[in-house]
Design a protein around this motif. Sequence first.
Motif, PDB file in Angstrom:
ATOM      1  N   LYS A 299      18.973  25.978 -18.548  1.00  0.00           N
ATOM      2  CA  LYS A 299      17.813  25.163 -18.182  1.00  0.00           C
ATOM      3  C   LYS A 299      18.004  24.506 -16.813  1.00  0.00           C
ATOM      4  O   LYS A 299      17.241  23.619 -16.432  1.00  0.00           O
ATOM      5  CB  LYS A 299      17.585  24.088 -19.241  1.00  0.00           C
ATOM      6  N   GLY A 300      19.062  24.912 -16.102  1.00  0.00           N
ATOM      7  CA  GLY A 300      19.296  24.370 -14.777  1.00  0.00           C
ATOM      8  C   GLY A 300      20.138  23.117 -14.756  1.00  0.00           C
ATOM      9  O   GLY A 300      20.229  22.445 -13.713  1.00  0.00           O
ATOM     10  N   VAL A 301      20.775  22.789 -15.874  1.00  0.00           N
ATOM     11  CA  VAL A 301      21.600  21.576 -15.942  1.00  0.00           C
ATOM     12  C   VAL A 301      23.018  21.931 -15.497  1.00  0.00           C
ATOM     13  O   VAL A 301      23.898  22.239 -16.308  1.00  0.00           O
ATOM     14  CB  VAL A 301      21.582  20.969 -17.360  1.00  0.00           C
ATOM     15  N   TYR A 302      23.236  21.931 -14.212  1.00  0.00           N
ATOM     16  CA  TYR A 302      24.542  22.222 -13.627  1.00  0.00           C
ATOM     17  C   TYR A 302      24.494  21.808 -12.164  1.00  0.00           C
ATOM     18  O   TYR A 302      23.433  21.452 -11.637  1.00  0.00           O
ATOM     19  CB  TYR A 302      24.912  23.700 -13.751  1.00  0.00           C
ATOM     20  N   ALA A 303      25.641  21.853 -11.519  1.00  0.00           N
ATOM     21  CA  ALA A 303      25.700  21.484 -10.099  1.00  0.00           C
ATOM     22  C   ALA A 303      26.553  22.489  -9.342  1.00  0.00           C
ATOM     23  O   ALA A 303      27.529  23.031  -9.883  1.00  0.00           O
ATOM     24  CB  ALA A 303      26.274  20.077  -9.937  1.00  0.00           C
ATOM     25  N   THR A 304      26.166  22.734  -8.104  1.00  0.00           N
ATOM     26  CA  THR A 304      26.949  23.600  -7.224  1.00  0.00           C
ATOM     27  C   THR A 304      27.226  22.881  -5.911  1.00  0.00           C
ATOM     28  O   THR A 304      26.388  22.117  -5.423  1.00  0.00           O
ATOM     29  CB  THR A 304      26.213  24.924  -6.933  1.00  0.00           C
ATOM     30  N   ILE A 305      28.399  23.142  -5.371  1.00  0.00           N
ATOM     31  CA  ILE A 305      28.784  22.580  -4.080  1.00  0.00           C
ATOM     32  C   ILE A 305      29.235  23.724  -3.189  1.00  0.00           C
ATOM     33  O   ILE A 305      30.267  24.352  -3.458  1.00  0.00           O
ATOM     34  CB  ILE A 305      29.920  21.550  -4.224  1.00  0.00           C
TER      35      ILE A 305
ATOM     36  N   ILE B 200      31.684  21.019   3.662  1.00  0.00           N
ATOM     37  CA  ILE B 200      31.412  20.866   2.233  1.00  0.00           C
ATOM     38  C   ILE B 200      29.948  20.478   2.145  1.00  0.00           C
ATOM     39  O   ILE B 200      29.541  19.391   2.564  1.00  0.00           O
ATOM     40  CB  ILE B 200      32.325  19.799   1.598  1.00  0.00           C
ATOM     41  N   GLY B 201      29.150  21.401   1.645  1.00  0.00           N
ATOM     42  CA  GLY B 201      27.707  21.254   1.728  1.00  0.00           C
ATOM     43  C   GLY B 201      27.130  20.273   0.722  1.00  0.00           C
ATOM     44  O   GLY B 201      27.829  19.696  -0.120  1.00  0.00           O
ATOM     45  N   ARG B 202      25.828  20.116   0.823  1.00  0.00           N
ATOM     46  CA  ARG B 202      25.100  19.205  -0.065  1.00  0.00           C
ATOM     47  C   ARG B 202      25.141  19.721  -1.498  1.00  0.00           C
ATOM     48  O   ARG B 202      24.908  20.897  -1.749  1.00  0.00           O
ATOM     49  CB  ARG B 202      23.652  19.090   0.415  1.00  0.00           C
TER      50      ARG B 202
ATOM     51  N   TYR C  90      34.086  12.756  -1.051  1.00  0.00           N
ATOM     52  CA  TYR C  90      32.800  13.459  -1.089  1.00  0.00           C
ATOM     53  C   TYR C  90      31.871  12.754  -2.067  1.00  0.00           C
ATOM     54  O   TYR C  90      32.247  12.476  -3.213  1.00  0.00           O
ATOM     55  CB  TYR C  90      33.029  14.906  -1.526  1.00  0.00           C
ATOM     56  N   THR C  91      30.659  12.487  -1.627  1.00  0.00           N
ATOM     57  CA  THR C  91      29.688  11.790  -2.468  1.00  0.00           C
ATOM     58  C   THR C  91      28.424  12.616  -2.718  1.00  0.00           C
ATOM     59  O   THR C  91      27.437  12.090  -3.233  1.00  0.00           O
ATOM     60  CB  THR C  91      29.304  10.455  -1.824  1.00  0.00           C
TER      61      THR C  91
END
Length: 951
Positions: A881-887, A900-902, A941-942
């Motif tokens: 369902k799109g509940v994840y994060a990528t860097i 280190i991208g957004r 990193y924030t």
Amino acid sequence: MTSFSAQKRSGLRLKTFLFALFYLTINQVSSATTEVSLSEIDDGYIVGTDTVNVKVQFYGDQIVRVQKWLPEGSDQKDSLIVIQDSLPEIAIVSSAENGIVSLESPTLVVEVDSVNATVRFLTKSGKVLLAEAGQELLPLKGVPGEEHAFSLSQDFVPGENEGIYGLGQHQNGLMNYRGHEVLLSQSNTDAMASFLVSNTPWGVLWDNASLTKLDATGEMNRLWSEVGDSIDYYFVGGKDLDDVIAGYRQLTGDAPMYGKWAYGYWQSKEHYHTQDELLDVAKKYRELQIPIDNMIQDWNYWGDMSMWSGMVFDPERYPDAKGMVDWLHDNNFHAIISIWPGLGPNTEIYKAMDEKGFLYNKVGWAGFKYYDAFSHEANDIYWEYLQKELGAAGFDGWWIDSTEPDVVNALTKESQSYEMHNLEPNALGSWPRNLNAYSLVMTDDLYKNIREKSEDERVYILTRSTFSGQQRTGSTTWSGDIGASWEQYKNQITAGVNHCMSGIPYWTFDIGAFVLGSYEGLFSYGGKDPAYQELYTRMFQLGAFSPIFRSHGSETPREIWEFGEFTDTLIKFDHLRYRLLPTIYSMAWKVTDEGYTMMRGLPMDFPKDTKVLNIDDQFMFGSNMMVCPVVDYQLHRPPEASILIEPKYFQLADGKPGVKMTIYDTVDFNDPIYEEVVSEINLDWYTQWPDYMKDPEFSIRWKTTLVPEESGKHRIHVKSFGPKRVFLDGKLLDYDYVATEAYTIPVELNAGQKYELVYELENRTYGALRGKLFWKTPAIHAAELQTVSRKTTREVYFPEGANWVDFWTGESIEGGQSLEVAAPIDICPLYVREGSIVAMGPKVQYATEKPADVIELRIYAGADANFVLYEDENDNYNYEKGVYATIPVSWNDVEQTLTIGRREGKFPGMLEERTFQVVLVEADHGVDVCPCEDPDLEVNYTGSEITVTID
């Protein structure tokens, strides 16, 4: 020449005009008139002639289905493999000239020669990717239920510098199948897939589940299947093999993600006998702080043979199975348990299946009967009983053994095919038609049932078989009951790599081998033999770079602390696996999201380097790390193989050569029914029993005089199933090694002396039968004692087109050359491509002990590099369902900057702020397993893009 768009075409007049012109041009090039029709279908055409119909239909820009059938036949077919149920909107331009129908998508040209009904696939620039060379559809005879079917074959023209890969898992040690023949029939250690790929690149998905064969030994590459109504395959093109495999997944289904725990270490054995034994092992791992995630309960937790896979626990040995699993969960383990499609006669599930008529008649080697997994209703019953006790206990995954199905312990491809051909029909029809698909249909329904129950825990299934499409069921294949030898260990590399290049990305094997001294295993002196422990260590190193990292086997404990001088090396590679989890889990996301492949043959990443086409002992783990396992011993000479006792050593009572073999109608050597003098004790009934054998319960006695040629220690090796006994001069010999096969205690024999030898064997079930007598002679024992000085290096080929960095030392190596490299026992040669970023997490005791913070980013400079760090909740299906994060992380080699991208996306529990330690790898800096003590930069990193420069 006439051409038109295949989209929004309508009107009889246009079709008739095209056909008239097409008919004319054929007559211009043919000496005899060929009746041809041309019918438009969605995204393609049917070219009909008086001998065969050819349907060409685009399923994607570079995915084309080709189907061929006789004029009196039909193209109607239900596929078990392909699940793509709609066609994309593709602008196809069609033309016809000189008997050739040409169909062009934006990226591919397909040509159909109507004279010989062959098809070619070309790039837009005219390069031939794959070309047919003829086909056959021959009426099938002698197969019950298939009176109107055909045996089918399609020839393809080999390309220049072309390697052929895929087709599942085979134990032949071959990486490249060009020049070889491969039979596709499930067996204990062979797992089938009908998808093959080439480095050129292309893929062919052969949509047929019957007995199939690739014959690439001649001028053509021929695919043949025993049973079908039409030739039916899918050509899959792409810019590279990742593209091709992604196209296969488009057709057959994506591979879902496992929970993060599944990518950690798995501890198993055959088998933990009580819940206390299993829990004691788990407790010791935590006490010793050796990283681990998974404990596995193998078979025989259910009680006696009559309760086989009854989905229940023996209450005496497992008085509180739920409490056992709860303890494991509380201590951050996941629990997997073995289940079988073979069901014991005293189980409730057996009775439920029997009442519905879902059991096959043949009784298996353990007294069980297999159920018909081709029936959805039968699979629902299986799921119902699975949930009653095992599901209620809270197990996290299902290990389904014997999914060939190995109804009668057939072992070989040929015997498995023979036995299944003689089984009554399944719910979909005859077994000859559906030979290879049992594992697929069983896991398909199991996956759906688990998903319907809960979305909170990701499905994990482990099976001994596979078939094309099975990646969609959350299944991993393991390579079956292999024996412990250096040769069989090496064969696991090509078995695993080709399995993964078949589009089915998750594979594992029994680290240490299932049996030590059987099934061509050599280590009959036990698990404490340093020679075995050395082999185990090298297999463990391979396991650390396999998609699933799992130890399992019989006869000796497999826990990491059991391996003496090698234990520290095992712990080192266990820690390395866990430190690499940020990279591995990010690769797992690519497997699911992009159709990626984690365990990769070198031709996937270096398709133009012809030197890699046949390399069988190196592979890529991801696109950046090259793993070069050591596949021969260095420290401890392995035992020698026993040899068949030759006829010259046997005499009958009258002095003539031979062995008297008597077969009895009972298991207690009464009522002889057959007698024969044979030259040696070397009986194999793998594909067919003699006509005089009417009952599975019988016994065999071989009687002869043994006359050795050497004096000294001899050890007799009995290769057979069931109870067996060996007598010398009337004395029953004890065994000092008993597993699937048995070795007697050493006996002193004198050269030229005569010894009365009797070998007895009992049999109680149908199926494979062996009666073989091998031995180790004094000369063999003497050879085992000889010491040999061995090098602690191995040769590595460094593919052209990249430069490489030694993971252990940081030294750079130019590509395009072979070198002898250091490979002591605590090192598995591992090289990282220049232009890579490897993310390494902190040391942990289990995969989700803490968020991956600090992450060490090792930069292998020399070229630009990119990496995407993927993170989610570690389990459940919210990622869908799109509940994840990528860097995204990128390295600019000219400017020596790291960006280190957004961060994109978010999930519950996500670190809003974290630390990256950046290490520019060079000699003795940023190397080995441990975190770098002096990183080049530390970045806070924030979530916003940040660029740093490394001097």
